[in-house]
Design a protein around this motif. Sequence first.
Motif, PDB file in Angstrom:
ATOM      1  N   ARG A  82      37.793  30.216  51.701  1.00  0.00           N
ATOM      2  CA  ARG A  82      36.807  29.238  52.167  1.00  0.00           C
ATOM      3  C   ARG A  82      35.522  29.273  51.351  1.00  0.00           C
ATOM      4  NH1 ARG A  82      38.433  27.302  57.505  1.00  0.00           N
ATOM      5  NH2 ARG A  82      36.544  26.027  57.331  1.00  0.00           N
ATOM      6  N   THR A  83      35.409  30.220  50.415  1.00  0.00           N
ATOM      7  CA  THR A  83      34.194  30.395  49.621  1.00  0.00           C
ATOM      8  C   THR A  83      34.572  30.563  48.160  1.00  0.00           C
ATOM      9  OG1 THR A  83      34.244  32.790  50.005  1.00  0.00           O
ATOM     10  CG2 THR A  83      32.921  31.468  51.543  1.00  0.00           C
ATOM     11  N   SER A  84      33.551  30.581  47.295  1.00  0.00           N
ATOM     12  CA  SER A  84      33.853  30.711  45.866  1.00  0.00           C
ATOM     13  C   SER A  84      32.968  31.701  45.130  1.00  0.00           C
ATOM     14  CB  SER A  84      33.709  29.339  45.186  1.00  0.00           C
ATOM     15  OG  SER A  84      32.377  28.854  45.326  1.00  0.00           O
ATOM     16  N   ARG A  85      31.850  32.096  45.716  1.00  0.00           N
ATOM     17  CA  ARG A  85      30.890  32.928  44.982  1.00  0.00           C
ATOM     18  C   ARG A  85      30.541  34.222  45.702  1.00  0.00           C
ATOM     19  NH1 ARG A  85      26.036  34.218  45.983  1.00  0.00           N
ATOM     20  NH2 ARG A  85      25.881  32.746  47.712  1.00  0.00           N
ATOM     21  N   ILE A  86      30.403  34.180  46.993  1.00  0.00           N
ATOM     22  CA  ILE A  86      29.779  35.252  47.748  1.00  0.00           C
ATOM     23  C   ILE A  86      30.619  36.533  47.725  1.00  0.00           C
ATOM     24  CG2 ILE A  86      30.791  34.769  50.033  1.00  0.00           C
ATOM     25  CD1 ILE A  86      27.789  34.957  51.076  1.00  0.00           C
ATOM     26  N   THR A  87      29.960  37.683  47.648  1.00  0.00           N
ATOM     27  CA  THR A  87      30.633  38.978  47.666  1.00  0.00           C
ATOM     28  C   THR A  87      31.228  39.234  49.047  1.00  0.00           C
ATOM     29  OG1 THR A  87      29.235  39.940  45.941  1.00  0.00           O
ATOM     30  CG2 THR A  87      30.239  41.477  47.497  1.00  0.00           C
ATOM     31  N   LEU A  88      32.405  39.864  49.065  1.00  0.00           N
ATOM     32  CA  LEU A  88      33.139  40.159  50.290  1.00  0.00           C
ATOM     33  C   LEU A  88      33.210  41.674  50.451  1.00  0.00           C
ATOM     34  CD1 LEU A  88      36.124  37.751  49.524  1.00  0.00           C
ATOM     35  CD2 LEU A  88      34.011  37.183  50.747  1.00  0.00           C
ATOM     36  N   GLY A  89      32.646  42.198  51.552  1.00  0.00           N
ATOM     37  CA  GLY A  89      32.566  43.640  51.701  1.00  0.00           C
ATOM     38  C   GLY A  89      33.119  44.144  53.020  1.00  0.00           C
ATOM     39  N   THR A  90      33.554  45.416  53.014  1.00  0.00           N
ATOM     40  CA  THR A  90      33.944  46.101  54.243  1.00  0.00           C
ATOM     41  C   THR A  90      32.952  47.228  54.499  1.00  0.00           C
ATOM     42  OG1 THR A  90      35.409  47.704  53.138  1.00  0.00           O
ATOM     43  CG2 THR A  90      36.371  45.603  53.824  1.00  0.00           C
ATOM     44  N   SER A  91      32.461  47.320  55.727  1.00  0.00           N
ATOM     45  CA  SER A  91      31.514  48.382  56.085  1.00  0.00           C
ATOM     46  C   SER A  91      31.696  48.763  57.548  1.00  0.00           C
ATOM     47  CB  SER A  91      30.078  47.928  55.832  1.00  0.00           C
ATOM     48  OG  SER A  91      29.156  48.959  56.137  1.00  0.00           O
ATOM     49  N   VAL A  92      32.694  49.639  57.771  1.00  0.00           N
ATOM     50  CA  VAL A  92      33.602  50.226  56.812  1.00  0.00           C
ATOM     51  C   VAL A  92      35.028  50.156  57.335  1.00  0.00           C
ATOM     52  CG1 VAL A  92      31.955  51.869  55.788  1.00  0.00           C
ATOM     53  CG2 VAL A  92      33.300  52.560  57.783  1.00  0.00           C
ATOM     54  N   LEU A  93      35.982  50.346  56.383  1.00  0.00           N
ATOM     55  CA  LEU A  93      37.374  50.596  56.738  1.00  0.00           C
ATOM     56  C   LEU A  93      37.550  52.084  57.002  1.00  0.00           C
ATOM     57  CD1 LEU A  93      39.240  48.627  53.918  1.00  0.00           C
ATOM     58  CD2 LEU A  93      39.299  48.069  56.344  1.00  0.00           C
ATOM     59  N   ASP A  94      38.373  52.428  57.978  1.00  0.00           N
ATOM     60  CA  ASP A  94      38.671  53.835  58.257  1.00  0.00           C
ATOM     61  C   ASP A  94      39.881  54.246  57.422  1.00  0.00           C
ATOM     62  OD1 ASP A  94      36.647  54.244  60.255  1.00  0.00           O
ATOM     63  OD2 ASP A  94      37.851  52.983  61.577  1.00  0.00           O
ATOM     64  N   ALA A  95      39.621  54.896  56.292  1.00  0.00           N
ATOM     65  CA  ALA A  95      40.666  55.155  55.308  1.00  0.00           C
ATOM     66  C   ALA A  95      41.839  55.939  55.883  1.00  0.00           C
ATOM     67  CB  ALA A  95      40.069  55.898  54.110  1.00  0.00           C
ATOM     68  N   GLN A 115      39.121  36.709  43.147  1.00  0.00           N
ATOM     69  CA  GLN A 115      38.694  36.751  41.742  1.00  0.00           C
ATOM     70  C   GLN A 115      37.574  37.766  41.527  1.00  0.00           C
ATOM     71  OE1 GLN A 115      38.078  32.428  41.015  1.00  0.00           O
ATOM     72  NE2 GLN A 115      39.867  32.588  39.669  1.00  0.00           N
ATOM     73  N   GLY A 116      37.774  38.947  42.103  1.00  0.00           N
ATOM     74  CA  GLY A 116      36.882  40.058  41.814  1.00  0.00           C
ATOM     75  C   GLY A 116      35.613  40.093  42.626  1.00  0.00           C
ATOM     76  N   ARG A 117      35.636  39.574  43.856  1.00  0.00           N
ATOM     77  CA  ARG A 117      34.416  39.544  44.677  1.00  0.00           C
ATOM     78  C   ARG A 117      34.368  40.661  45.712  1.00  0.00           C
ATOM     79  NH1 ARG A 117      33.966  34.387  47.637  1.00  0.00           N
ATOM     80  NH2 ARG A 117      36.099  33.764  47.087  1.00  0.00           N
ATOM     81  N   LEU A 118      35.296  41.601  45.669  1.00  0.00           N
ATOM     82  CA  LEU A 118      35.435  42.593  46.728  1.00  0.00           C
ATOM     83  C   LEU A 118      34.589  43.833  46.470  1.00  0.00           C
ATOM     84  CD1 LEU A 118      36.918  43.526  49.313  1.00  0.00           C
ATOM     85  CD2 LEU A 118      38.737  44.402  47.827  1.00  0.00           C
ATOM     86  N   VAL A 119      33.951  44.334  47.532  1.00  0.00           N
ATOM     87  CA  VAL A 119      33.324  45.650  47.583  1.00  0.00           C
ATOM     88  C   VAL A 119      33.911  46.374  48.784  1.00  0.00           C
ATOM     89  CG1 VAL A 119      31.183  46.938  47.917  1.00  0.00           C
ATOM     90  CG2 VAL A 119      31.178  44.880  46.501  1.00  0.00           C
ATOM     91  N   VAL A 120      34.382  47.604  48.582  1.00  0.00           N
ATOM     92  CA  VAL A 120      35.107  48.328  49.628  1.00  0.00           C
ATOM     93  C   VAL A 120      34.270  49.489  50.143  1.00  0.00           C
ATOM     94  CG1 VAL A 120      37.203  49.588  50.213  1.00  0.00           C
ATOM     95  CG2 VAL A 120      37.294  47.725  48.537  1.00  0.00           C
ATOM     96  N   GLY A 121      33.833  49.401  51.386  1.00  0.00           N
ATOM     97  CA  GLY A 121      33.216  50.534  52.068  1.00  0.00           C
ATOM     98  C   GLY A 121      34.277  51.258  52.880  1.00  0.00           C
ATOM     99  N   LEU A 122      34.387  52.562  52.683  1.00  0.00           N
ATOM    100  CA  LEU A 122      35.396  53.364  53.362  1.00  0.00           C
ATOM    101  C   LEU A 122      34.725  54.480  54.155  1.00  0.00           C
ATOM    102  CD1 LEU A 122      38.068  53.902  50.557  1.00  0.00           C
ATOM    103  CD2 LEU A 122      38.190  52.301  52.468  1.00  0.00           C
ATOM    104  N   GLY A 123      35.218  54.722  55.359  1.00  0.00           N
ATOM    105  CA  GLY A 123      34.765  55.838  56.171  1.00  0.00           C
ATOM    106  C   GLY A 123      35.937  56.676  56.614  1.00  0.00           C
ATOM    107  N   GLN A 124      35.644  57.720  57.387  1.00  0.00           N
ATOM    108  CA  GLN A 124      36.683  58.645  57.819  1.00  0.00           C
ATOM    109  C   GLN A 124      37.129  58.427  59.253  1.00  0.00           C
ATOM    110  OE1 GLN A 124      36.608  62.686  56.001  1.00  0.00           O
ATOM    111  NE2 GLN A 124      34.400  62.418  56.128  1.00  0.00           N
TER     112      GLN A 124
END
Length: 302
Positions: A82-95, A115-124
């Motif tokens: 639904r988007t084309s530019r905005i960064t997509l992040g997780t804060s946080v996934l429980d790895a 197309q490379g917009r992902l930032v991955v936040g991981l927690g425990q």
Amino acid sequence: MTSVRIGVHLPIAGPGASPEGIAQVAEEAERIGLDSVWTWERLMRPTVPIAMGGAGGPVMEAPEDFGVVYDPIETLSYVAARTSRITLGTSVLDALFHSPIILARRLATLDQLSQGRLVVGLGQGWMPQEFDAKGVSMQRRGGGFEEHIKAMRAVWGPNPVRFDGRFYRIPEADIGPKPHQTGGPPVLAGAAAPAAVSRAGRLGLGLTLVIFDWASVKEYIETFRAAADDEGIDPDTLPVMLQVNGNVTTTPLEERGPLLGSPEQVAGDLEQARNLGVEHVYWNSEDDPLAQLPLLAQLRQG
């Protein structure tokens, strides 16, 4: 315009969460020039009081919103379309609730689709009931989390992939797709204790902190950078981000926490964050995030 990037959590939790609401916030955030949208992970809402945030936290009834939480990766895949530019992040996934090979492939797929917009936040993870439901011991935190990161990095690396660890094993194989971003998307560790902060620096991860006070944030960032430097990693290459649990308000507040209050008040706090080396701040609003967007846009443009 502030040099600190600005983002907002998507409305993925609670009885009122809906695909329409998620898309509306994501599309409007991109339209007004915000930098990022974020999701988070919660498997369940226990029906008994729990220690919020883990051992030592206040014992209370779990928030109602924990009972309905859209999956973070599927949600961001939907938002990517639904988007084309905005960064997509997780804060946080429980790895630790995921197999590293499966999670790495899902994240690589999302990175390709966006197309490379992902930032991955991981927690425990911190809730015993979730570990019980997943069938994973809480004793796996620490060493298991570190090995999980290494296994995912192996999956994102060149073929053939092979990983032999104490907790995870991947027989030699070709595994794809590889992420759109070379080497994989940026990975941040969600940390709330000195040992976890040091681990993030030692592993060369980024760091994401929930901010409660400036003194703790400053101390954690210093610990993080020192740990990276001890490993021969340039700490200036590792991103530091802050999550704010609360709202930007239309009028000034007499009593407020960091990065809360009117746009004018928060603008000063953003300068303090920038001086600490923070590159990205995102808000997990207590209210309708759609109503927060015009106020966050003022910060983005101020």
